[in-house]
Design a protein around this motif. Sequence first.
Motif, mmCIF file in Angstrom:
data_model
loop_
_atom_site.group_PDB
_atom_site.id
_atom_site.type_symbol
_atom_site.label_atom_id
_atom_site.label_comp_id
_atom_site.label_asym_id
_atom_site.label_seq_id
_atom_site.Cartn_x
_atom_site.Cartn_y
_atom_site.Cartn_z
ATOM 1 N N ALA A 56 11.749 35.739 24.929
ATOM 2 C CA ALA A 56 11.690 34.400 25.516
ATOM 3 C C ALA A 56 12.412 34.279 26.860
ATOM 4 O O ALA A 56 11.857 33.690 27.797
ATOM 5 C CB ALA A 56 12.248 33.381 24.520
ATOM 6 N N PRO A 57 13.638 34.813 27.019
ATOM 7 C CA PRO A 57 14.313 34.630 28.320
ATOM 8 C C PRO A 57 13.572 35.286 29.478
ATOM 9 O O PRO A 57 13.500 34.706 30.574
ATOM 10 C CB PRO A 57 15.686 35.283 28.090
ATOM 11 N N GLN A 58 13.023 36.471 29.266
ATOM 12 C CA GLN A 58 12.344 37.155 30.361
ATOM 13 C C GLN A 58 11.003 36.499 30.688
ATOM 14 O O GLN A 58 10.614 36.414 31.854
ATOM 15 C CB GLN A 58 12.146 38.630 30.003
ATOM 16 N N ILE A 59 10.287 36.035 29.664
ATOM 17 C CA ILE A 59 9.043 35.304 29.927
ATOM 18 C C ILE A 59 9.354 34.014 30.683
ATOM 19 O O ILE A 59 8.661 33.657 31.657
ATOM 20 C CB ILE A 59 8.307 35.011 28.615
ATOM 21 N N GLY A 60 10.400 33.303 30.268
ATOM 22 C CA GLY A 60 10.798 32.093 30.977
ATOM 23 C C GLY A 60 11.211 32.372 32.410
ATOM 24 O O GLY A 60 10.878 31.600 33.319
ATOM 25 N N ARG A 61 11.923 33.472 32.643
ATOM 26 C CA ARG A 61 12.339 33.822 34.012
ATOM 27 C C ARG A 61 11.135 34.124 34.887
ATOM 28 O O ARG A 61 11.067 33.699 36.044
ATOM 29 C CB ARG A 61 13.268 35.029 33.966
ATOM 30 N N LEU A 62 10.156 34.851 34.342
ATOM 31 C CA LEU A 62 8.960 35.175 35.126
ATOM 32 C C LEU A 62 8.151 33.920 35.447
ATOM 33 O O LEU A 62 7.636 33.763 36.561
ATOM 34 C CB LEU A 62 8.098 36.176 34.357
ATOM 35 N N LEU A 63 8.038 33.003 34.466
ATOM 36 C CA LEU A 63 7.275 31.780 34.705
ATOM 37 C C LEU A 63 7.970 30.883 35.729
ATOM 38 O O LEU A 63 7.312 30.292 36.598
ATOM 39 C CB LEU A 63 7.079 31.024 33.396
ATOM 40 N N THR A 85 12.812 32.478 38.715
ATOM 41 C CA THR A 85 14.225 32.460 39.049
ATOM 42 C C THR A 85 14.768 33.877 39.143
ATOM 43 O O THR A 85 14.242 34.809 38.537
ATOM 44 C CB THR A 85 15.022 31.689 37.983
ATOM 45 N N ALA A 86 15.858 34.019 39.915
ATOM 46 C CA ALA A 86 16.470 35.335 40.050
ATOM 47 C C ALA A 86 17.174 35.755 38.765
ATOM 48 O O ALA A 86 17.125 36.916 38.360
ATOM 49 C CB ALA A 86 17.464 35.327 41.218
ATOM 50 N N GLY A 87 17.847 34.808 38.115
ATOM 51 C CA GLY A 87 18.509 35.094 36.855
ATOM 52 C C GLY A 87 17.776 34.435 35.699
ATOM 53 O O GLY A 87 16.692 33.877 35.857
ATOM 54 N N VAL A 88 18.391 34.508 34.533
ATOM 55 C CA VAL A 88 17.795 33.904 33.335
ATOM 56 C C VAL A 88 18.169 32.435 33.282
ATOM 57 O O VAL A 88 19.348 32.082 33.278
ATOM 58 C CB VAL A 88 18.283 34.633 32.065
ATOM 59 N N ALA A 89 17.166 31.562 33.270
ATOM 60 C CA ALA A 89 17.392 30.116 33.205
ATOM 61 C C ALA A 89 17.330 29.653 31.753
ATOM 62 O O ALA A 89 16.462 30.084 30.988
ATOM 63 C CB ALA A 89 16.354 29.381 34.043
ATOM 64 N N LEU A 90 18.242 28.764 31.382
ATOM 65 C CA LEU A 90 18.353 28.358 29.984
ATOM 66 C C LEU A 90 17.160 27.529 29.516
ATOM 67 O O LEU A 90 16.598 27.782 28.448
ATOM 68 C CB LEU A 90 19.641 27.551 29.777
ATOM 69 N N ALA A 91 16.767 26.527 30.293
ATOM 70 C CA ALA A 91 15.697 25.619 29.835
ATOM 71 C C ALA A 91 14.371 26.341 29.613
ATOM 72 O O ALA A 91 13.755 26.196 28.546
ATOM 73 C CB ALA A 91 15.531 24.458 30.820
ATOM 74 N N PRO A 92 13.866 27.142 30.577
ATOM 75 C CA PRO A 92 12.620 27.867 30.304
ATOM 76 C C PRO A 92 12.746 28.826 29.127
ATOM 77 O O PRO A 92 11.810 28.955 28.329
ATOM 78 C CB PRO A 92 12.358 28.626 31.616
ATOM 79 N N ALA A 93 13.899 29.507 28.992
ATOM 80 C CA ALA A 93 14.077 30.423 27.865
ATOM 81 C C ALA A 93 14.014 29.683 26.545
ATOM 82 O O ALA A 93 13.366 30.135 25.587
ATOM 83 C CB ALA A 93 15.409 31.160 28.000
ATOM 84 N N ALA A 94 14.678 28.527 26.456
ATOM 85 C CA ALA A 94 14.678 27.756 25.217
ATOM 86 C C ALA A 94 13.279 27.259 24.880
ATOM 87 O O ALA A 94 12.838 27.334 23.721
ATOM 88 C CB ALA A 94 15.642 26.573 25.348
ATOM 89 N N LEU A 95 12.555 26.762 25.873
ATOM 90 C CA LEU A 95 11.221 26.219 25.621
ATOM 91 C C LEU A 95 10.219 27.314 25.285
ATOM 92 O O LEU A 95 9.350 27.129 24.425
ATOM 93 C CB LEU A 95 10.760 25.419 26.832
ATOM 94 N N VAL A 96 10.317 28.475 25.948
ATOM 95 C CA VAL A 96 9.444 29.598 25.585
ATOM 96 C C VAL A 96 9.730 30.041 24.157
ATOM 97 O O VAL A 96 8.809 30.335 23.385
ATOM 98 C CB VAL A 96 9.618 30.769 26.566
ATOM 99 N N GLY A 97 11.013 30.072 23.778
ATOM 100 C CA GLY A 97 11.348 30.414 22.399
ATOM 101 C C GLY A 97 10.743 29.446 21.406
ATOM 102 O O GLY A 97 10.219 29.854 20.360
ATOM 103 N N ALA A 98 10.787 28.146 21.713
ATOM 104 C CA ALA A 98 10.190 27.148 20.826
ATOM 105 C C ALA A 98 8.680 27.342 20.706
ATOM 106 O O ALA A 98 8.116 27.277 19.605
ATOM 107 C CB ALA A 98 10.503 25.743 21.347
#
Length: 357
Positions: A284-291, A294-307
Amino acid sequence: MSRPVAAPPVLTRSVVLRVGPWSFRAGRRTLVVSGVLLAAALGVGLLGLCLGGGSWTAPGEVLAALAGHGDSVVVVREWRLPRVVAGLAFGTALGLAGAVFQSLTRNPLGSPDVVGLDAGAYTGALFAITVLGGGPGTLAGSSVAGGLLAAAAVYVLSLGTRLSGLRLIVVGIAVNAMLTALNSWIVLRADLDVAIAATGWSSGSLNGLDWDEIAVPIAVIAALALLLAALSPAMRQTALGDEQAIASGVRLNPLRLLLVLAGVGCTATVTAAAGPIMFIALAAPQIGRLLAGTAGVALAPAALVGAVLLSAADVVAQVLLAPVALPVGVVTTVIGGCYLIALLARKARRTAGPPAA
């Protein structure tokens, strides 16, 4: 002479969001992607309400049942809705946990299920089931304690790496292997009924969850999510490097301790409620970062991709062999295997470079 025309706004520009005394800075692309992912999560949740148990209920009837009308109120609100809410909340928690540890280690493999934290939380849960009786409070506390002990073991064995680098990942994989062997030994030594229950639970399953079982875990996840939201500005500073973070006033050691506690709390809470669910925290964090770009891992996209991932995997688990519902961990393991293959293939292409002329 004509005046220069201002460039149109782009999605990469940042926006400051103010919530009470807190302010958060996020890129426009991150906000757009987060909105799309939130809509996708709600859509998958509605699909889960329609397809729960492998039988189809029309969306209009589902919405009426949520409002308390129609013949499907009990089925939708008491049977299907707790499972859907658990999938969304637990996926969010796993995405957050993966984002925390991948940010700390600065490595896409630095997720709780790879470095042994999931296995440690499962060890604690097994200890509670086989020795302490397995009450809900005992189970949750033992899971958190097991995850923290696993994190402490990985950290002590990786001293000198500042929670980053390949050495920590390798040590975590070794600790994970040892804890997995210990968990197998505990199950083999347990009574038959306990061993059967623990083996089925070890795959990670949302089957049979009700409101009483998920109320406390969701409250804990909400509190940890708020804590991580408050720590997110400091996390972005640490992504620029330790020196820059210290220069901007970030206290690294207290921050890392809070992040580890929050990450372990997220993964241990999910493990205590549903068993260890693999690979969501990894992907989830890497998919969220690619979408989000962002340069680093963003919390909101990672959380939503995980959901989205966990909810979609649970829908697949319910309909694949309907009316028999598979443990969701079986489906997420397949997703994780495909993700690892894609990650390794992408890495191999980058290493090989462009083809020779």
